[in-house]
Design an enzyme around this catalytic site. Sequence first.
Site, PDB file in Angstrom:
ATOM      1  N   ARG A  89       0.870  -1.180   0.000  1.00  0.00           N
ATOM      2  CA  ARG A  89       0.000   0.000   0.000  1.00  0.00           C
ATOM      3  C   ARG A  89       0.907   1.230   0.000  1.00  0.00           C
ATOM      4  NH1 ARG A  89      -3.010   2.959   4.852  1.00  0.00           N
ATOM      5  NH2 ARG A  89      -4.218   4.373   3.588  1.00  0.00           N
ATOM      6  N   HIS A 178      -7.930   6.617   0.601  1.00  0.00           N
ATOM      7  CA  HIS A 178      -8.831   5.480   0.882  1.00  0.00           C
ATOM      8  C   HIS A 178      -9.377   4.868  -0.410  1.00  0.00           C
ATOM      9  CE1 HIS A 178      -9.891   7.524   4.984  1.00  0.00           C
ATOM     10  NE2 HIS A 178      -8.854   6.696   5.118  1.00  0.00           N
ATOM     11  N   ARG A 239      -7.885  14.351  13.219  1.00  0.00           N
ATOM     12  CA  ARG A 239      -7.743  15.410  12.214  1.00  0.00           C
ATOM     13  C   ARG A 239      -9.006  16.268  12.168  1.00  0.00           C
ATOM     14  NH1 ARG A 239      -6.499  11.510   7.609  1.00  0.00           N
ATOM     15  NH2 ARG A 239      -5.110  10.138   8.744  1.00  0.00           N
TER      16      ARG A 239
END
Length: 404
Positions: A89, A178, A239
């Site tokens: 990833r 994502h 966040r």
Amino acid sequence: MKKNLILVLNCGSSSLKFSLIKPENGETLLSGLAERLLSEQASIKIKYQGQTEQSVLATPFGHQTAITALVARLRSYELNLQIFAIGHRVVHGGENYCRPTLITDDVKKTINELSKLAPLHNPANLTGINAAETVFSGLPQVAIFDTAFHQTMPEKAYMYGIPYSLYQEHGIRKYGFHGTSHYFVAKEAAKILLKPINNSSFISAHLGNGCSVSAIKNGESVDTSLGLTPLEGVMMGTRSGDLDPGIIFHLINQLGYSTEQVSYLLNKESGLLGVSGLSNDCREIEEAWLKDKNPRAKLALDVFCYRIAKSIASFSASLTSLDALIFTGGIGENSQLIRESIIVQLGLLNFFVSKTQNEACRFGTSGFINTENSRNILVIPTNEEWVIAEQTAQLLSPNKTGKE
Ligand code: ADP
């Protein structure tokens, strides 16, 4: 011995998640996590055949030590010889990568250059790639970029309202993240609804520690809430999500913050943690509200859900029809409270939640959670590791099929 497994690696700055997967059906043979890397508390947890084994890592405590420990385990289970590739990833692929990519020295150089757009993530991903190359020399290494799925967004969705030269000269635009999760749940939703993916329309809400909402048309991303960095959009665990950019100048000019302090505040001290003052973990905040009636916990949940509901509603501008709203990620898959509180704010768009169905779809159970008179609302557990394994295998397959 048949080589039919992909090792999926997801490398963070001090962690390494791994899964050994059969790409054709997503079966996970072994999985685990190495944590607190680069510290003396470095440890590794490996799950195999229902048993979890934890051990401390020896010096030098880094990613390569973790991968070496993993390989020793794979050898003892005689699994190492079945691995035919490593799927990594990688968080930021910029505009350079819109599909799975075989890692070469040039690709590594570009991933490194893109670190300026993802300083917290790309360097860690590269560390994992380098460590895996050393330990698994000779096996193909493939990068699956978190941004790749969103490269189909139209210009009107990815441009910011700032001078065009900043895009041309410095690549400042929305990229989104994502991607593997949004892609996976859209594909699964199309299967559930018996619709061809190339004639489908979804809004998906990936709600985990990081959160994002995406509009997906015909299997392609047309807009998403995360931006140049994973700070834009809805509120998250730590966040802030969207805020008036003027707040940043105020913090610097009036309150004396340095740019590093502002960055830390918005990335690490805001979101659910910042508003509640308790935790970034949704379960803890829910408990503080439901058991102790803590008002700041309630406020954090209210702001979180309202901002997500507004983001979902905003994507009605990106689509001309909608087959389903999808919830996924640790919160989206498990929290009936959060889902209900988001959906009740979307009545104007004809979303209505069924309490019993909502309660039933948790802890890995997927399904519809809407009432009969509502638009479709689905809960679908995500499986980013499977997407990485599948796309890695497809890229290396001599007869390539499907989406790369
Ligand atoms: P990451 O983004 O790190 O992959 P996850 O997708 O695993 O994170 O999501 C983590 C979040 O999911 C945490 O806030 C956690 O509290 C939340 N979560 C997990 N299970 C539940 C649950 N049963 N109820 C509410 N929240 C949950």
